[in-house]
Design an enzyme around this catalytic site. Structure first.
Site, PDB file in Angstrom:
ATOM      1  N   CYS A   1       0.698  -1.403   0.063  1.00 34.76           N
ATOM      2  CA  CYS A   1      -0.033  -0.044   0.022  1.00 34.76           C
ATOM      3  C   CYS A   1       1.021   1.245  -0.009  1.00 34.76           C
ATOM      4  O   CYS A   1       1.929   1.336   0.502  1.00 34.76           O
ATOM      5  CB  CYS A   1      -0.964   0.000   1.260  1.00 34.76           C
ATOM      6  SG  CYS A   1      -0.628   0.819   2.420  1.00 34.76           S
TER       7      CYS A   1
ATOM      8  N   ARG B   1       2.464   0.307  -5.480  1.00 36.59           N
ATOM      9  CA  ARG B   1       2.569  -0.219  -4.180  1.00 36.59           C
ATOM     10  C   ARG B   1       1.184  -0.860  -3.724  1.00 36.59           C
ATOM     11  O   ARG B   1       1.185  -1.659  -2.798  1.00 36.59           O
ATOM     12  CB  ARG B   1       2.781   0.729  -3.003  1.00 36.59           C
ATOM     13  CG  ARG B   1       4.325   1.235  -3.129  1.00 36.59           C
ATOM     14  CD  ARG B   1       4.403   2.358  -2.128  1.00 36.59           C
ATOM     15  NE  ARG B   1       4.385   1.619  -0.817  1.00 36.59           N
ATOM     16  CZ  ARG B   1       5.425   1.537   0.129  1.00 36.59           C
ATOM     17  NH1 ARG B   1       6.744   1.701  -0.141  1.00 36.59           N
ATOM     18  NH2 ARG B   1       5.039   1.026   1.249  1.00 36.59           N
TER      19      ARG B   1
ATOM     20  N   TRP C   1      -3.386  -2.405  -0.990  1.00 38.17           N
ATOM     21  CA  TRP C   1      -3.336  -3.925  -1.220  1.00 38.17           C
ATOM     22  C   TRP C   1      -3.937  -4.513  -0.270  1.00 38.17           C
ATOM     23  O   TRP C   1      -3.303  -4.830   0.809  1.00 38.17           O
ATOM     24  CB  TRP C   1      -1.522  -4.023  -1.452  1.00 38.17           C
ATOM     25  CG  TRP C   1      -1.464  -5.491  -2.035  1.00 38.17           C
ATOM     26  CD1 TRP C   1      -1.257  -5.842  -3.299  1.00 38.17           C
ATOM     27  CD2 TRP C   1      -1.130  -6.722  -1.204  1.00 38.17           C
ATOM     28  NE1 TRP C   1      -0.896  -7.057  -3.434  1.00 38.17           N
ATOM     29  CE2 TRP C   1      -1.158  -7.613  -2.414  1.00 38.17           C
ATOM     30  CE3 TRP C   1      -1.109  -6.933  -0.174  1.00 38.17           C
ATOM     31  CZ2 TRP C   1      -0.663  -9.116  -1.711  1.00 38.17           C
ATOM     32  CZ3 TRP C   1      -0.802  -8.167   0.416  1.00 38.17           C
ATOM     33  CH2 TRP C   1      -0.717  -9.083  -0.494  1.00 38.17           C
TER      34      TRP C   1
ATOM     35  N   ASN D   1      -0.476   1.228   6.535  1.00 36.49           N
ATOM     36  CA  ASN D   1       0.023  -0.015   5.816  1.00 36.49           C
ATOM     37  C   ASN D   1       0.624  -0.868   6.930  1.00 36.49           C
ATOM     38  O   ASN D   1       1.286  -0.648   7.589  1.00 36.49           O
ATOM     39  CB  ASN D   1       1.370   0.865   5.150  1.00 36.49           C
ATOM     40  CG  ASN D   1       2.251  -0.287   4.726  1.00 36.49           C
ATOM     41  OD1 ASN D   1       2.059  -1.361   4.136  1.00 36.49           O
ATOM     42  ND2 ASN D   1       3.371   0.012   4.079  1.00 36.49           N
ATOM     43  N   GLY D   2       0.097  -2.111   6.437  1.00 43.71           N
ATOM     44  CA  GLY D   2       0.691  -3.357   7.406  1.00 43.71           C
ATOM     45  C   GLY D   2      -0.571  -4.187   7.760  1.00 43.71           C
ATOM     46  O   GLY D   2      -1.532  -4.126   6.974  1.00 43.71           O
TER      47      GLY D   2
ATOM     48  N   GLU E   1      13.820 -17.317 -12.519  1.00 41.54           N
ATOM     49  CA  GLU E   1      13.617 -16.031 -12.526  1.00 41.54           C
ATOM     50  C   GLU E   1      12.751 -15.737 -13.972  1.00 41.54           C
ATOM     51  O   GLU E   1      11.850 -15.086 -13.777  1.00 41.54           O
ATOM     52  CB  GLU E   1      14.853 -15.066 -12.569  1.00 41.54           C
ATOM     53  CG  GLU E   1      14.629 -13.431 -12.939  1.00 41.54           C
ATOM     54  CD  GLU E   1      13.746 -12.826 -12.066  1.00 41.54           C
ATOM     55  OE1 GLU E   1      13.480 -13.476 -10.918  1.00 41.54           O
ATOM     56  OE2 GLU E   1      13.489 -11.796 -12.240  1.00 41.54           O
TER      57      GLU E   1
ATOM     58  N   LYS F   1       9.048 -14.238 -13.814  1.00 39.81           N
ATOM     59  CA  LYS F   1       8.455 -12.784 -14.662  1.00 39.81           C
ATOM     60  C   LYS F   1       7.203 -13.305 -15.612  1.00 39.81           C
ATOM     61  O   LYS F   1       6.469 -12.564 -15.480  1.00 39.81           O
ATOM     62  CB  LYS F   1       9.724 -12.526 -15.809  1.00 39.81           C
ATOM     63  CG  LYS F   1      10.825 -11.831 -14.983  1.00 39.81           C
ATOM     64  CD  LYS F   1      10.504 -10.412 -14.781  1.00 39.81           C
ATOM     65  CE  LYS F   1      11.196  -9.554 -13.688  1.00 39.81           C
ATOM     66  NZ  LYS F   1      10.987 -10.096 -12.208  1.00 39.81           N
TER      67      LYS F   1
ATOM     68  N   GLU G   1       4.391 -13.237 -13.122  1.00 39.55           N
ATOM     69  CA  GLU G   1       4.215 -11.952 -12.502  1.00 39.55           C
ATOM     70  C   GLU G   1       3.295 -11.161 -13.618  1.00 39.55           C
ATOM     71  O   GLU G   1       2.297 -10.437 -13.062  1.00 39.55           O
ATOM     72  CB  GLU G   1       5.381 -11.400 -12.330  1.00 39.55           C
ATOM     73  CG  GLU G   1       5.982 -11.693 -11.047  1.00 39.55           C
ATOM     74  CD  GLU G   1       7.092 -10.784 -10.797  1.00 39.55           C
ATOM     75  OE1 GLU G   1       7.624 -10.356  -9.627  1.00 39.55           O
ATOM     76  OE2 GLU G   1       8.025 -10.849 -11.675  1.00 39.55           O
TER      77      GLU G   1
ATOM     78  N   HIS H   1      12.830 -36.251 -13.750  1.00 36.33           N
ATOM     79  CA  HIS H   1      12.215 -36.720 -12.335  1.00 36.33           C
ATOM     80  C   HIS H   1      10.929 -36.422 -12.262  1.00 36.33           C
ATOM     81  O   HIS H   1      10.476 -36.239 -11.151  1.00 36.33           O
ATOM     82  CB  HIS H   1      13.139 -36.481 -11.299  1.00 36.33           C
ATOM     83  CG  HIS H   1      14.487 -36.854 -11.361  1.00 36.33           C
ATOM     84  ND1 HIS H   1      14.911 -38.329 -10.895  1.00 36.33           N
ATOM     85  CD2 HIS H   1      15.471 -36.548 -12.153  1.00 36.33           C
ATOM     86  CE1 HIS H   1      16.171 -38.427 -11.110  1.00 36.33           C
ATOM     87  NE2 HIS H   1      16.804 -37.325 -11.769  1.00 36.33           N
TER      88      HIS H   1
ATOM     89  N   LYS I   1       4.587  -3.800  -5.236  1.00 32.91           N
ATOM     90  CA  LYS I   1       5.970  -3.846  -5.069  1.00 32.91           C
ATOM     91  C   LYS I   1       6.209  -3.467  -3.510  1.00 32.91           C
ATOM     92  O   LYS I   1       5.189  -2.983  -2.819  1.00 32.91           O
ATOM     93  CB  LYS I   1       6.420  -2.661  -5.874  1.00 32.91           C
ATOM     94  CG  LYS I   1       7.843  -2.896  -6.233  1.00 32.91           C
ATOM     95  CD  LYS I   1       8.397  -1.786  -7.225  1.00 32.91           C
ATOM     96  CE  LYS I   1      10.119  -2.067  -7.573  1.00 32.91           C
ATOM     97  NZ  LYS I   1       9.961  -3.255  -8.263  1.00 32.91           N
TER      98      LYS I   1
HETATM   99  N1  GLU Z   1      -4.303  -4.398   6.329  1.00 32.15           N
HETATM  100  C1  GLU Z   1      -4.881  -3.244   5.640  1.00 32.15           C
HETATM  101  C2  GLU Z   1      -6.111  -3.593   4.742  1.00 32.15           C
HETATM  102  O1  GLU Z   1      -6.304  -4.603   4.391  1.00 32.15           O
HETATM  103  C3  GLU Z   1      -3.798  -2.446   4.773  1.00 32.15           C
HETATM  104  C4  GLU Z   1      -3.014  -3.238   3.798  1.00 32.15           C
HETATM  105  C5  GLU Z   1      -2.000  -2.527   3.288  1.00 32.15           C
HETATM  106  O2  GLU Z   1      -0.899  -2.338   3.620  1.00 32.15           O
HETATM  107  O3  GLU Z   1      -2.110  -1.949   2.003  1.00 32.15           O
HETATM  108  O4  GLU Z   1      -6.643  -2.720   4.271  1.00 32.15           O
END
Ligand code: GLU
Length: 618
Positions: free
Chosen positions: A2, A27, A74, A100-101, A491, A495, A498, A514, A613
């Site tokens: 985020c 992000r 995110w 964020n978290g 890698e 890619k 991703e 195998h 990212k």
């Molecule tokens: N845990 C929060 C959510 O799900 C924040 C996630 C984030 O870091 O974007 O909204």
């Protein structure tokens, strides 16, 4: 993950927040929102599921107000929706938060706050873990605490790694921010009578290059003139900002269709910059200057462990190979998120090398923390972000000089982390006397050719495009390599997954018999990484085995290798490189193949679904 932004000053906050979010969209991009506070404390919150452009389109009238916070999400808890988008408000509506978290104990906190909400006939407005934060702050304010104290209390109740920004109705000219548990960064930008806040530098660069990175445990109070840090362990103080040396042009897409393509093309420059001054020939030296690990530590290393995640893990695999071959000491690599939860055996003479593009990858930071606490082993970090948390934790850092990487799929930081690992292998080998001056000269002369190898690889873009178009409908690929190219096969497969959403498996060619060979038929193309080198004959045997099962083979090998090109269905030639340097010649081609497949399929290359990212959540 985020992106968080904030603004306080005389301008209208809304457009500045939206522009900042645009620069941080890499992000996270499943929803976004802003909250703007006007002079009288009226707060307007606007948020929408989907990419930022959906929010922009939904804002018919920009809210007035010179203070605000914004978020691009995110999702970790609660699916992407208008309701779960940030900012989140307390049930009183006074406290607004972006996060964020992950609040790991959010269930427990929700249960605790539930009774009070029930008693007031209120309910939660989202399924997120975030919402407990404004609620906790608001309850403590109601109980008579100051905002700073309520914020400090609330932060203290959260388990997990979190970075937050907060605004409050009663303080319309302030933003509060806090960071705990090595959550992704928060940077404060100093303007003239205005201040900015962002998770990452690209959002600040158009406004200022004078910044301060919040540290774990910092509680920041930001008004239009100043930043004050409050911490449990000292008196409030105004920190000294630093000047960063980054050009805003570095974060512009320029003539390229995607950031990923721009960053693929920037690789020769990123490599030259990363190597500059660190590979000297007369007299030969590697990492002689800006590298802080004492010579005595280098001499005493008996083993090296390289850790990373994703693309950095593949760099770690190659680093292990070089440290064994060049420095001549035992080396291994590990996935940081697995390493943390095993009981690995290290000693103080093991050097741990952490590779992390952002310097904020939560699993890598967790592993580094464990290394320090349990073994006290020396640690080196290889990162693109000077001042990031990883640089603070490590004993020494090799800072890649790539400039900001915006494309979600790492490209230029991959090759620059490889060059850094190569230099480190040279430095250790030389310090331990296994590389003579002459040996070191040979190694460094080789490394100095890396930018041109990459450049010549990039020149194969058109051929990559032809092959990609031919296979753009394939839904599976097997990518084979041996030795150092095995890591590149991994890698290449990453890619493809991703950005092209193609199921691809990277395999050691010798392992194919195998199991994976059972998958092969006419509809299952195989990409074989087969430059000339000690394992070339073994690779061609694997290719024969694949062809015998009628699976189409795309070989990437040395330019002009007719024997190989005659053997396979499709051939892409890359500049021949000495054995340890094939990662530099092959990487651009594997990146371009994945890019071109994604382009042909019409996918969103810079913002692939479900990814973000800077992985700051577990
Ligand atoms: N845990 C929060 C959510 O799900 C924040 C996630 C984030 O870091 O974007 O909204």
């Amino acid at each position: 993950m985020c992106g968080i932004v904030g603004y306080v000053g005389l301008q209208s906050a809304g457009p500045i927040l939206l522009e900042g979010l645009q620069r941080l969209e890499y992000r996270g991009y499943d929803s976004s929102g802003i909250a703007v506070v006007d002079r009288d404390g009226a707060i307007a919150v606007m948020k929408r599921e989907g990419k930022l452009r959906t929010l922009q389109a939904a804002i018919s009238e920009m809210p007035s107000g010179g203070t605000g916070i914004g978020h691009t999400r995110w999702a970790t808890h609660g699916q992407p929706s208008d309701r779960n988008a940030h900012p989140h408000a307390s049930s009183s509506g006074d406290v607004i938060v972006v996060q964020n978290g992950i609040v790991e104990n959010y269930r427990e906190l929700r249960a605790e706050l539930q009774q009070q909400l029930d008693a007031e006939g209120r309910s939660w407005q989202s399924e997120t873990d975030t919402e407990v934060i404004p609620e906790l702050i608001s309850r403590e304010l109601a109980a008579g605490r100051s905002i700073e104290s309520a914020l400090g209390y609330a932060i203290g109740r959260l388990r997990g790694a979190n970075a937050i920004a907060v605004v409050h109705r009663s303080q319309p000219d302030r933003i509060y921010a806090a960071r705990t548990g090595s959550a992704g960064g928060i940077v404060i930008g100093y303007g003239d009578g205005e201040m900015f806040l962002a998770s990452d530098l690209p959002a600040l660069l158009p406004h200022t290059t004078t910044v301060y990175h919040l540290e774990d445990g910092d509680l920041a109070v930001v008004d239009s003139e100043s930043l004050t840090i409050r911490r449990a362990d000292r008196e409030p103080y105004e920190p000294t900002p630093v000047q960063i040396d980054l050009d805003p042009v570095a974060i512009a897409r320029g003539p390229y269709r995607h950031f990923m393509l721009k960053e693929i093309h920037e690789q020769p420059r990123a490599l030259s910059d990363t190597i500059r001054g660190r590979a000297r020939l007369d007299p030969p030296s590697a990492l002689a200057d800006d590298f802080d690990l004492p010579e005595s530590t280098l001499r005493g290393i008996e083993r090296v462990l390289v850790i990373g995640m994703g693309t950095s893990l593949h760099a770690a695999m190659i680093g292990r190979w070089w440290i064994e071959q060049i420095a001549g000491i035992p080396a291994d690599f590990d996935n940081a998120s697995e390493f943390r939860f095993r009981a690995p055996l290290l000693g103080p003479s093991t050097l741990v090398v952490a590779v992390t593009q952002s310097g904020e990858t939560i699993d890598t930071l967790g592993a580094m923390n464990q290394v320090r606490e349990r073994w006290g082993a020396p640690q080196v970090v290889i990162t693109n972000v000077d001042g990031s948390e990883a640089t603070r934790q490590a004993d020494a850092a090799i800072i890649m000089r790539c400039g900001p990487e915006v494309g979600v799929a790492s490209t230029k930081t991959f090759v620059a982390s490889l060059a850094s690992l190569y230099l480190l292998a040279c430095r250790i080998g030389h310090a331990q006397g296994r590389l003579t001056d002459d040996d070191l000269t040979v190694q460094l002369e080789q490394l100095l050719t890396a930018p041109s190898l990459v450049e010549r690889g990039i020149a194969r873009a058109e051929r990559c495009s032809e092959v990609a178009q031919r296979f753009s409908e394939s839904s599976n690929f097997l990518v084979l390599g041996r030795g150092i190219e095995y890591a590149l096969a991994m890698e290449a497969a990453l890619k493809c997954k991703e950005i092209s959403y193609v199921h691809a498996e990277g395999y050691a060619a010798g392992e194919m018999k195998h199991g994976p060979i059972a998958l092969l038929d006419q509809g299952f193309p195989v990409i074989a990484l087969a430059p000339r080198g000690p394992l070339f004959d073994k690779m061609t045997s694997a290719i024969q085995q694949v062809s015998a099962r009628r699976a189409p083979v795309i070989a990437i090998g040395d330019e002009g290798d007719e024997e190989l090109s005659d053997l396979v269905d499709h051939f892409i030639g890359v500049p021949p490189a000495p054995a340890p340097l094939t990662p530099f010649s092959l990487t651009p081609v594997i990146q371009l193949l994945a890019y071109q497949i994604a382009l042909t399929r019409g996918l969103d290359i810079d913002q692939p679904r479900n990814l973000a990212k800077t992985v700051t959540v577990e």
